[in-house]
Design an enzyme around this catalytic site. Structure first.
Site, PDB file in Angstrom:
ATOM      1  N   THR A  95       0.831  -1.208   0.000  1.00  0.00           N
ATOM      2  CA  THR A  95       0.000   0.000   0.000  1.00  0.00           C
ATOM      3  C   THR A  95       0.866   1.259   0.000  1.00  0.00           C
ATOM      4  O   THR A  95       0.676   2.168  -0.811  1.00  0.00           O
ATOM      5  CB  THR A  95      -0.927   0.004   1.229  1.00  0.00           C
ATOM      6  OG1 THR A  95      -1.741  -1.163   1.165  1.00  0.00           O
ATOM      7  CG2 THR A  95      -1.796   1.247   1.271  1.00  0.00           C
ATOM      8  N   TYR A 144       7.694   0.907   8.109  1.00  0.00           N
ATOM      9  CA  TYR A 144       6.759   2.017   7.878  1.00  0.00           C
ATOM     10  C   TYR A 144       7.520   3.301   7.541  1.00  0.00           C
ATOM     11  O   TYR A 144       7.167   4.028   6.595  1.00  0.00           O
ATOM     12  CB  TYR A 144       5.888   2.231   9.119  1.00  0.00           C
ATOM     13  CG  TYR A 144       4.974   3.428   9.014  1.00  0.00           C
ATOM     14  CD1 TYR A 144       3.813   3.383   8.252  1.00  0.00           C
ATOM     15  CD2 TYR A 144       5.281   4.624   9.659  1.00  0.00           C
ATOM     16  CE1 TYR A 144       2.982   4.481   8.133  1.00  0.00           C
ATOM     17  CE2 TYR A 144       4.458   5.731   9.548  1.00  0.00           C
ATOM     18  CZ  TYR A 144       3.306   5.656   8.787  1.00  0.00           C
ATOM     19  OH  TYR A 144       2.485   6.751   8.671  1.00  0.00           O
ATOM     20  N   VAL A 174      -0.251  12.692  14.789  1.00  0.00           N
ATOM     21  CA  VAL A 174      -1.526  13.407  14.727  1.00  0.00           C
ATOM     22  C   VAL A 174      -2.538  12.723  15.651  1.00  0.00           C
ATOM     23  O   VAL A 174      -2.576  11.494  15.746  1.00  0.00           O
ATOM     24  CB  VAL A 174      -2.062  13.408  13.279  1.00  0.00           C
ATOM     25  CG1 VAL A 174      -3.302  14.281  13.168  1.00  0.00           C
ATOM     26  CG2 VAL A 174      -0.972  13.877  12.310  1.00  0.00           C
ATOM     27  N   VAL A 188      -1.433   6.311  20.030  1.00  0.00           N
ATOM     28  CA  VAL A 188      -1.430   6.199  21.493  1.00  0.00           C
ATOM     29  C   VAL A 188      -2.498   7.081  22.142  1.00  0.00           C
ATOM     30  O   VAL A 188      -3.115   6.678  23.137  1.00  0.00           O
ATOM     31  CB  VAL A 188      -0.017   6.476  22.063  1.00  0.00           C
ATOM     32  CG1 VAL A 188       0.398   7.936  21.873  1.00  0.00           C
ATOM     33  CG2 VAL A 188       0.062   6.067  23.527  1.00  0.00           C
TER      34      VAL A 188
HETATM   35  C1  UD1 Z   1       4.754   6.964  14.103  1.00  0.00           C
HETATM   36  C2  UD1 Z   1       5.242   8.282  13.530  1.00  0.00           C
HETATM   37  C3  UD1 Z   1       4.077   9.125  13.102  1.00  0.00           C
HETATM   38  C4  UD1 Z   1       3.165   8.337  12.197  1.00  0.00           C
HETATM   39  C5  UD1 Z   1       2.671   7.102  12.938  1.00  0.00           C
HETATM   40  C6  UD1 Z   1       1.756   6.255  12.059  1.00  0.00           C
HETATM   41  C7  UD1 Z   1       7.329   8.764  14.753  1.00  0.00           C
HETATM   42  C8  UD1 Z   1       8.010   9.658  15.689  1.00  0.00           C
HETATM   43  N1  UD1 Z   1       6.021   9.019  14.546  1.00  0.00           N
HETATM   44  O1  UD1 Z   1       4.121   7.213  15.295  1.00  0.00           O
HETATM   45  O2  UD1 Z   1       4.563  10.268  12.400  1.00  0.00           O
HETATM   46  O3  UD1 Z   1       2.090   9.110  11.797  1.00  0.00           O
HETATM   47  O4  UD1 Z   1       3.810   6.325  13.257  1.00  0.00           O
HETATM   48  O5  UD1 Z   1       1.208   5.212  12.779  1.00  0.00           O
HETATM   49  O6  UD1 Z   1       7.914   7.863  14.187  1.00  0.00           O
HETATM   50  N2  UD1 Z   1       2.575   3.576  22.926  1.00  0.00           N
HETATM   51  C9  UD1 Z   1       2.320   3.192  24.228  1.00  0.00           C
HETATM   52  N3  UD1 Z   1       1.160   2.513  24.496  1.00  0.00           N
HETATM   53  C10 UD1 Z   1       0.264   2.194  23.526  1.00  0.00           C
HETATM   54  C11 UD1 Z   1       0.543   2.575  22.190  1.00  0.00           C
HETATM   55  C12 UD1 Z   1       1.708   3.276  21.929  1.00  0.00           C
HETATM   56  O7  UD1 Z   1       3.113   3.453  25.136  1.00  0.00           O
HETATM   57  O8  UD1 Z   1      -0.761   1.573  23.852  1.00  0.00           O
HETATM   58  C13 UD1 Z   1       3.789   4.352  22.659  1.00  0.00           C
HETATM   59  C14 UD1 Z   1       4.634   3.845  21.518  1.00  0.00           C
HETATM   60  O9  UD1 Z   1       5.530   2.839  21.950  1.00  0.00           O
HETATM   61  C15 UD1 Z   1       5.335   5.139  21.104  1.00  0.00           C
HETATM   62  C16 UD1 Z   1       4.291   6.223  21.371  1.00  0.00           C
HETATM   63  O10 UD1 Z   1       3.368   5.646  22.275  1.00  0.00           O
HETATM   64  O11 UD1 Z   1       6.466   5.386  21.889  1.00  0.00           O
HETATM   65  C17 UD1 Z   1       3.537   6.672  20.139  1.00  0.00           C
HETATM   66  O12 UD1 Z   1       3.074   5.526  19.450  1.00  0.00           O
HETATM   67  P1  UD1 Z   1       2.058   5.630  18.233  1.00  0.00           P
HETATM   68  O13 UD1 Z   1       0.915   6.468  18.601  1.00  0.00           O
HETATM   69  O14 UD1 Z   1       1.817   4.250  17.726  1.00  0.00           O
HETATM   70  O15 UD1 Z   1       2.860   6.467  17.157  1.00  0.00           O
HETATM   71  P2  UD1 Z   1       4.409   6.415  16.649  1.00  0.00           P
HETATM   72  O16 UD1 Z   1       4.827   5.022  16.397  1.00  0.00           O
HETATM   73  O17 UD1 Z   1       5.225   7.309  17.487  1.00  0.00           O
END
Ligand code: UD1
Length: 316
Positions: A95, A144, A174, A188
């Site tokens: 995709t 990704y 976002v 998150v």
């Molecule tokens: C990444 C990209 C972002 C993109 C997104 C798409 C970076 C910095 N950001 O986001 O630009 O749009 O992918 O999906 O690379 N977390 C928890 N608990 C949870 C879920 C997540 O602690 O239940 C933590 C993750 O380990 C991470 C943070 O929250 O450290 C943010 O995670 P998430 O919201 O998935 O986004 P990124 O992977 O940062």
């Protein structure tokens, strides 16, 4: 009449871009979505004012006739999520890379005037310096991140080689209304919202001191339009707010807003996770007039209000 096409227009960010385009009131808006992660209900109250096409960007023949002759195509369709691209890399690759190539090719061959590409802050990886500036060498840490970066390269190469006008904005984490909290791959903040409303402890991967430039979806949609309607071509801009907050800070803020104490559960760090992320917004402010309107607290309050009123999240 001006014709806009939004790929991924039934998604959480895409549907906000659709609304922002309708607010301009100067053209017709068509949505292309395969409804894998997008949802018709994201477009509920604007449904009668747009065209919706169920089509998959992995299939050139499906999308080529739909973008043909459009004035501006907003390419937001993607399979998001860093962990999803690690546990199930093939669909993400097909995709995010093949599909993106098909979109650019269809636009170039179909005489589209301009294409906006939704890039990702994940391109920076763990480069040492903060904030991240567009001129830094990318250091993708996950499939990704590679996939979204390839899309940027294709955007600028389609400008160079095929005279397709393009511009890309790297979205930084976002959040906001309509972000789907129902999958383990969800963003998150959407998962935090669900935990808060259901009075359950969220899981924080690692020590919670990793930080992100959390950006409210309305600010992102506004910047998307500014980039699309600017004169710049073949360039990439940061789309963040210029701030960063740790996960611990975000959960603290949410508990304070809600007046509850729910200690999080800490789990092991997530593979492919970036430690810190923060946008340098200088170029976007200078060239695009980027002007984020929402502080994190205001964005969280609005988002929480939306989750509270929407179906699918159990009220306590
Ligand atoms: C990444 C990209 C972002 C993109 C997104 C798409 C970076 C910095 N950001 O986001 O630009 O749009 O992918 O999906 O690379 N977390 C928890 N608990 C949870 C879920 C997540 O602690 O239940 C933590 C993750 O380990 C991470 C943070 O929250 O450290 C943010 O995670 P998430 O919201 O998935 O986004 P990124 O992977 O940062």
């Amino acid at each position: 009449m001006t014709r806009y096409v939004v790929t991924g227009g039934a998604g959480f960010i895409g549907s906000m871009v659709v609304r922002a385009l309708l607010d301009r009131g100067d053209g017709k808006v068509a949505v292309i979505d395969n409804f894998l992660t997008g949802r018709e209900e994201n477009l509920a109250e604007v449904r009668d004012r747009i065209e919706i096409h169920r089509a998959d960007i992995r299939c050139f023949d499906e999308i080529a006739p739909l973008v043909k002759g459009a004035d501006v195509v907003f390419h937001l369709a993607a399979i998001p999520s860093v962990p999803r691209s690690i546990s199930d890399p093939v669909p993400s690759h097909e995709t995010n890379i093949d599909g993106t190539f098909h979109v650019f090719r269809a636009c170039a061959e179909g005489g589209v005037r301009r294409v906006f590409y939704a890039a990702s802050s994940s391109a920076y990886g763990d480069s040492e310096t903060l904030p991240k500036v567009e001129t830094m060498p990318p250091r993708p840490k996950s499939p990704y991140a590679v996939q979204k970066l390839v899309g940027e390269y294709y955007a600028s190469v389609f400008t160079e080689c095929f005279h397709l006008d393009t511009v890309a904005v790297r979205y930084f984490n976002v959040y906001g209304p309509r972000q789907d909290p129902s999958s383990p791959y969800s963003g998150v903040i959407s998962l935090f919202m669900k935990s808060l409303i259901e009075r359950r402890a969220p899981t924080i991967y690692g020590d919670g001191e990793q930080s992100r430039d959390f950006t409210y979806v309305e600010d992102v949609a506004a910047l998307t339009l500014k980039a699309a309607f600017s004169g710049v071509s073949g360039k990439v801009y940061n789309g963040g707010n210029g701030n960063r907050y740790t996960l611990n800070e975000v959960w603290e803020t949410l508990q304070r807003i809600e007046g509850v104490r729910i200690p999080p559960v800490y789990g092991p760090p997530r593979p492919g996770d970036v430690r810190h992320s923060q946008a340098d917004t200088t170029a976007a402010v200078r060239d695009l007039g980027h002007q984020p309107q929402f502080t994190l607290e205001e964005g969280l309050r609005r988002t929480l209000a939306w989750y509270r009123n929407s179906a699918g999240v159990r009220h306590s």
